[in-house]
Design an enzyme around this catalytic site. Structure first.
Site, PDB file in Angstrom:
ATOM      1  N   ASP A 174       0.801  -1.215   0.000  1.00  0.00           N
ATOM      2  CA  ASP A 174       0.000   0.000   0.000  1.00  0.00           C
ATOM      3  C   ASP A 174       0.838   1.271   0.000  1.00  0.00           C
ATOM      4  O   ASP A 174       0.339   2.357  -0.249  1.00  0.00           O
ATOM      5  CB  ASP A 174      -0.837   0.040   1.283  1.00  0.00           C
ATOM      6  CG  ASP A 174      -2.232  -0.478   1.076  1.00  0.00           C
ATOM      7  OD1 ASP A 174      -2.705  -0.450  -0.066  1.00  0.00           O
ATOM      8  OD2 ASP A 174      -2.844  -0.908   2.069  1.00  0.00           O
TER       9      ASP A 174
HETATM   10  C1  GLC Z   1      -1.962  -3.760   5.244  1.00  0.00           C
HETATM   11  C2  GLC Z   1      -3.130  -3.728   4.317  1.00  0.00           C
HETATM   12  C3  GLC Z   1      -2.897  -4.606   3.111  1.00  0.00           C
HETATM   13  C4  GLC Z   1      -1.572  -4.301   2.476  1.00  0.00           C
HETATM   14  C5  GLC Z   1      -0.448  -4.338   3.491  1.00  0.00           C
HETATM   15  C6  GLC Z   1       0.877  -3.914   2.913  1.00  0.00           C
HETATM   16  O1  GLC Z   1      -1.855  -4.992   5.874  1.00  0.00           O
HETATM   17  O2  GLC Z   1      -4.305  -4.139   4.972  1.00  0.00           O
HETATM   18  O3  GLC Z   1      -3.925  -4.445   2.174  1.00  0.00           O
HETATM   19  O4  GLC Z   1      -1.360  -5.226   1.452  1.00  0.00           O
HETATM   20  O5  GLC Z   1      -0.766  -3.487   4.559  1.00  0.00           O
HETATM   21  O6  GLC Z   1       0.919  -2.559   2.636  1.00  0.00           O
HETATM   22  C1  GLC Z   2      -1.435  -0.366   4.984  1.00  0.00           C
HETATM   23  C2  GLC Z   2      -0.076  -0.123   5.496  1.00  0.00           C
HETATM   24  C3  GLC Z   2       0.038   1.150   6.222  1.00  0.00           C
HETATM   25  C4  GLC Z   2      -0.600   2.281   5.471  1.00  0.00           C
HETATM   26  C5  GLC Z   2      -1.997   1.927   5.018  1.00  0.00           C
HETATM   27  C6  GLC Z   2      -2.602   2.977   4.179  1.00  0.00           C
HETATM   28  O1  GLC Z   2      -2.254  -0.697   6.039  1.00  0.00           O
HETATM   29  O2  GLC Z   2       0.364  -1.165   6.345  1.00  0.00           O
HETATM   30  O3  GLC Z   2       1.391   1.402   6.455  1.00  0.00           O
HETATM   31  O4  GLC Z   2      -0.643   3.408   6.269  1.00  0.00           O
HETATM   32  O5  GLC Z   2      -1.953   0.739   4.312  1.00  0.00           O
HETATM   33  O6  GLC Z   2      -3.824   2.580   3.658  1.00  0.00           O
END
Ligand code: GLC
Ligand code: GLC
Length: 827
Positions: free
Chosen positions: A490
């Site tokens: 993300d």
């Molecule tokens: C969080 C989000 C997931 C994403 C991951 C890595 O666990 O829920 O959708 O793939 O972060 O950014």
């Molecule tokens: C995922 C990631 C986090 C970020 C979020 C944004 O959960 O783990 O670091 O802030 O995505 O949507």
């Protein structure tokens, strides 16, 4: 040090001191009413939606931590001694304390000065309530006179508004109180029931009360915390009636206990709804019929016990679908009990409510929910089926998808929108897992809307095709998939150049380069693509299968030509076409995700690049607590990379151990037949192996955490964000399907273990498509992979020898409701 131990026979974790390094919680509820419950009785509950229908208030990030729960205050009216037997909120000195977190229930027992207390808390099957059954026992040799005060603080339903809109909320709180001389004594929280709500909360107990409080200030005293409630210290309820401000529910019961005597009470905290035309029983008096029925149902201790027995049967049956016996008890308890339990919790909660997710923010994620499915499809296949149809309905006609959707409305979230270009592929991944588990190809013919619009509905198969085509149709200059706002990571935001504080890194898509590409999406495509091909073939879509195979070959070629960096797989190309995750970079030279997934997809296995890539991962990313996401950590903010470089080095996506992707490397290692390495990767992030390291790790030793601080962080090894993480599903896949190697495939159950050479063997029972498979694996040969012989019900069965990557035997679908004995000898 340890703060407890596993009791595997009871399927419980037993916490032996209350001051755990962080609140260690459990989840109550398996259908639509849920509670979060900490080892000191903290937490809150809600009906279906943690944001919109929250029954009790909880203050996140409070000091002291974990304030708010279902509390019982006790007062010895002879000595004036006051305490909370769950330790918090008074941090009472206790002569003994124990909290047992089990499957869907928790039990706290303690004692002080000869008074024993036990509380068992759970959400019964099929009812919308929490039950808290408490028992007080006089273990002394004198009579005791005890005052009991219950306590919950009501949330005014919408948790976000509840914590922000005080100018309105301090004037709207309303309650009703019923204290008949006999039977249930109930406090009703009915804020906003007058106008637009048809629901209220009830907090009742199966005994007459000697008083009550419903106004927080009257009960606590304005300048007091939960640790010094005025009414309790005075030994007298105030019989306060809330009117605005902060409504609470407190029952006051005076109890005489002779020496040796005990007494049990059943408290029920429930959610009740009335039809629009039956809201009232009289002017301003809510219709209490549903509440009375609920309280009546649980009006005896036996009734509460029966409900708990039913809950236990439910879990016994569920966890009976996959069991493990092995010498390594840590692995066995995680794979057999806690990992599957956590998968059910992620199924129910997605990423909404934990001690790190406020229940206000994220709804269900498209990619998260599809991946979560991999961990629970064997437990509740019929619920997985409807989940798939819900998720698919938030897909757009071009195959892209709403990144998140709301569980109550099941509609896509407009604020986040779409543009996370890995999303569509996870639908193929989830549906393939469902079909392999169930053999139900019929799901492909279900009509499912696009964009929640019935007039756009088409078959689920067409949804899969659009997913597949989306990747084919959205490639960049190197023939690799365009990343959009981000892929699985993300925080790799290659088109969203954000400079403004507070703005979302993901949704600020202001630089639609049409250039930034993701090697990870390419690898995911190469991994899930073959399942799509199989689905096409098995449903007589030969032309589509040919097209899909060709598309996959082209993608693999693009990875081979533009996704290999010499010693590992590249991660991406940025909006200027510059490499990410390359030896040429100053920071972020190597990333975990594209390496794990490319090898999972089988890329580079034949020419040695796969082994090289995993060896590079080990060399550069591995630590004693797991594999970090990238190295070197970004020291500066890179606007062209986005949020990944915003975190301090060693945390979260910036070189934290982001546990979700570690099992990808585990699975990749099994593809190379390296059982020792696979198991090492598995154990490093597995919480049961770090139980005695709880002061550093801090999170619950029975569940996975999303992240453990990486080697660049000061607190290397400290975990955060426990419970709601894709780690649960993927680690379960890695241990059950790839290490123990019991893997559903389209034609049956593939048995293909890849274990450490010193593992002598193990036994798995697996319920699969209507039959039970009792699988015993003998590894006295000390192998890591490879099967010498297999017998099925005493008859020898054919094995496949295709090199390290393709060993094993496919046991057919029996579907006869019987147990079948499979004996596997490695060698
Ligand atoms: C969080 C989000 C997931 C994403 C991951 C890595 O666990 O829920 O959708 O793939 O972060 O950014
Ligand atoms: C995922 C990631 C986090 C970020 C979020 C944004 O959960 O783990 O670091 O802030 O995505 O949507």
């Amino acid at each position: 040090m340890q703060y407890g131990y596993f009791d595997d026979d009871a399927r419980e974790y037993v916490i032996t001191r209350p001051d755990t390094p962080y609140p260690w919680i459990n989840y109550l509820g398996c259908e639509d009413f849920f509670g979060l419950f900490s080892n000191t009785s903290g937490g809150y509950c809600f009906y279906r939606d943690a944001r919109m229908l929250r029954l009790t208030r909880y203050r996140y990030n409070n000091v002291p931590t974990d304030s708010g729960g279902r509390y019982f205050y006790l007062r010895d009216s002879y000595t004036g001694d006051v305490w909370t037997p769950s330790w918090m909120p008074m941090k009472s000195q206790l002569d003994s304390y124990e909290c047992r977190h089990g499957m869907g229930y928790s039990r706290i027992s303690s004692s002080r000065n000869g008074l024993g207390f036990s509380q068992v808390s759970f959400v019964p099957l099929h009812d919308k309530c929490e039950i808290h059954k408490i028992t007080l026992t006089n273990d002394s040799n004198i009579d005791k006179y005890i005052d009991i005060f219950s306590f919950v603080e009501f949330c005014l339903w919408n948790a976000n508004d509840d914590m922000t809109n005080f100018q309105r909320n301090f004037s709207i709180g309303e309650v009703e109180i019923e204290c008949p001389p006999e039977g249930s004594s109930a406090i009703y929280h009915k804020t906003e029931y007058r106008e637009r709500r048809n629901h209220y909360a009830v907090w009742g107990v199966n005994a007459p009360v000697d008083g009550f409080d419903t106004d927080r200030q009257s009960f606590l005293g304005l300048y007091n915390g939960f640790d010094s409630p005025e009414a309790v210290f005075q030994g007298q309820a105030k019989d306060s009636v809330a009117s605005g401000w902060a409504p609470i529910g407190s029952h006051y019961i005076k109890l005489k206990l002779s020496a040796g005597e005990s007494k049990t009470y059943v408290f029920v905290l429930g959610y009740c709804e009335n039809p629009e035309d039956q809201k009232w029983e009289a002017q301003n008096k809510i219709n209490k019929k549903p509440a009375r029925a609920l309280l009546e149902k649980y009006s005896t201790s036996e009734a509460a016990d029966r409900a708990l027995d039913e809950l236990n049967d439910y879990w016994k049956n569920l966890l009976g679908k996959f069991t493990v016996e092995a010498d390594d008890e840590k692995m066995a308890r995680m794979a057999g009990i806690w990992n599957q339990y956590q998968c059910m919790v992620t199924f129910n909660m997605s990423r909404s409510a934990s001690y790190f997710e406020s229940g206000i923010g994220r709804g269900m994620g498209f990619r998260d929910s599809n991946q979560d499915l991999l961990g629970f499809v064997h437990l509740v296949p019929e619920r997985a089926r409807s989940r798939i149809l819900d998720i698919a309905a938030t897909q757009f006609p071009d195959g892209s998808a709403y990144h998140q959707y709301q569980p109550l409305t099941k509609r896509g979230n407009n604020e986040i929108g779409s543009g996370f270009n890995d999303d569509p592929l996870w639908l193929i991944c989830g549906v393939a897992a469902y079909i392999k588990e169930t053999g139900d190809y019929g799901i492909l013919n279900e009509k499912v809307p696009f964009n929640n619009d019935e007039s756009l509905a088409d078959t689920l198969f067409i949804h899969l095709k659009r997913s597949f085509d989306f990747t084919v149709n959205n490639k960049g200059p190197h023939g690799l998939p365009l990343i959009g706002r981000a892929d699985w990571n993300d925080c790799l935001n290659l088109n969203c150049f954000s400079k403004t504080p507070g703005e979302s890194f993901q949704t600020t898509a202001n630089f639609e380069s049409g250039v930034a590409e993701s090697v990870l999406i390419a690898a995911i495509f190469a991994f899930v693509g073959p399942d799509y091909v199989e689905i096409c073939k098995r449903t007589n879509r030969e032309d589509e299968a040919v097209y899909a195979e060709k598309s996959i070959m082209m993608m693999i070629e693009a990875i081979n030509n533009h996704g290999w960096d010499g010693n590992w797989f590249l991660r991406a190309y940025d909006a200027y076409g510059k490499k990410i995750g390359s030896n040429e970079c100053e920071d972020g030279k190597i990333y975990i995700e594209s390496n794990g997934f490319s090898v999972m997809a089988g890329i580079g296995i034949e020419d040695g690049r796969a082994a090289k890539a995993l060896d590079s991962v080990k060399e550069h990313l591995d630590t004693r607590y797991g594999i970090v996401l990238l190295q070197p950590a970004y020291k500066n903010y890179h606007i062209e990379l986005g949020e990944v470089s915003s975190y301090p080095p060693g945390y979260k996506e910036n070189a934290g151990i982001f546990c979700h992707n570690n099992p990808w490397v585990t699975i990749a290692e099994t593809r190379l037949g390296r059982g020792n390495r696979a198991f090492e990767t598995y154990t490093k992030i597995c919480p049961a192996y770090r139980e005695d390291d709880s002061d550093l790790r801090r999170m619950e030793p029975y569940v996975y955490a999303q992240m453990v601080a990486g080697k660049d962080a000061i607190r290397h090894g400290e975990a955060k964000n426990s419970w709601l993480t894709g780690t649960a599903a993927w680690t379960f896949v890695s241990i059950s399907q790839y290490i123990l190697g019991v893997r559903p495939v389209f034609d049956g159950l593939l048995i293909d273990p890849c274990i450490p050479s010193n593992m002598k063997g193990f036994t798995v029972t697996r319920h699969f498509r209507g039959a039970d498979y009792l699988i015993t694996v003998d590894n006295s040969a000390g192998k890591e992979k490879g099967i010498k012989s297999v017998t099925v019900d005493g008859n020898s069965h054919e094995t496949v020898h295709g090199g390290a990557a393709h060993g094993g035997a496919i046991i057919p679908v029996f579907g006869d409701g019987k147990e079948h004995k499979i004996i596997v000898v490695m060698g």
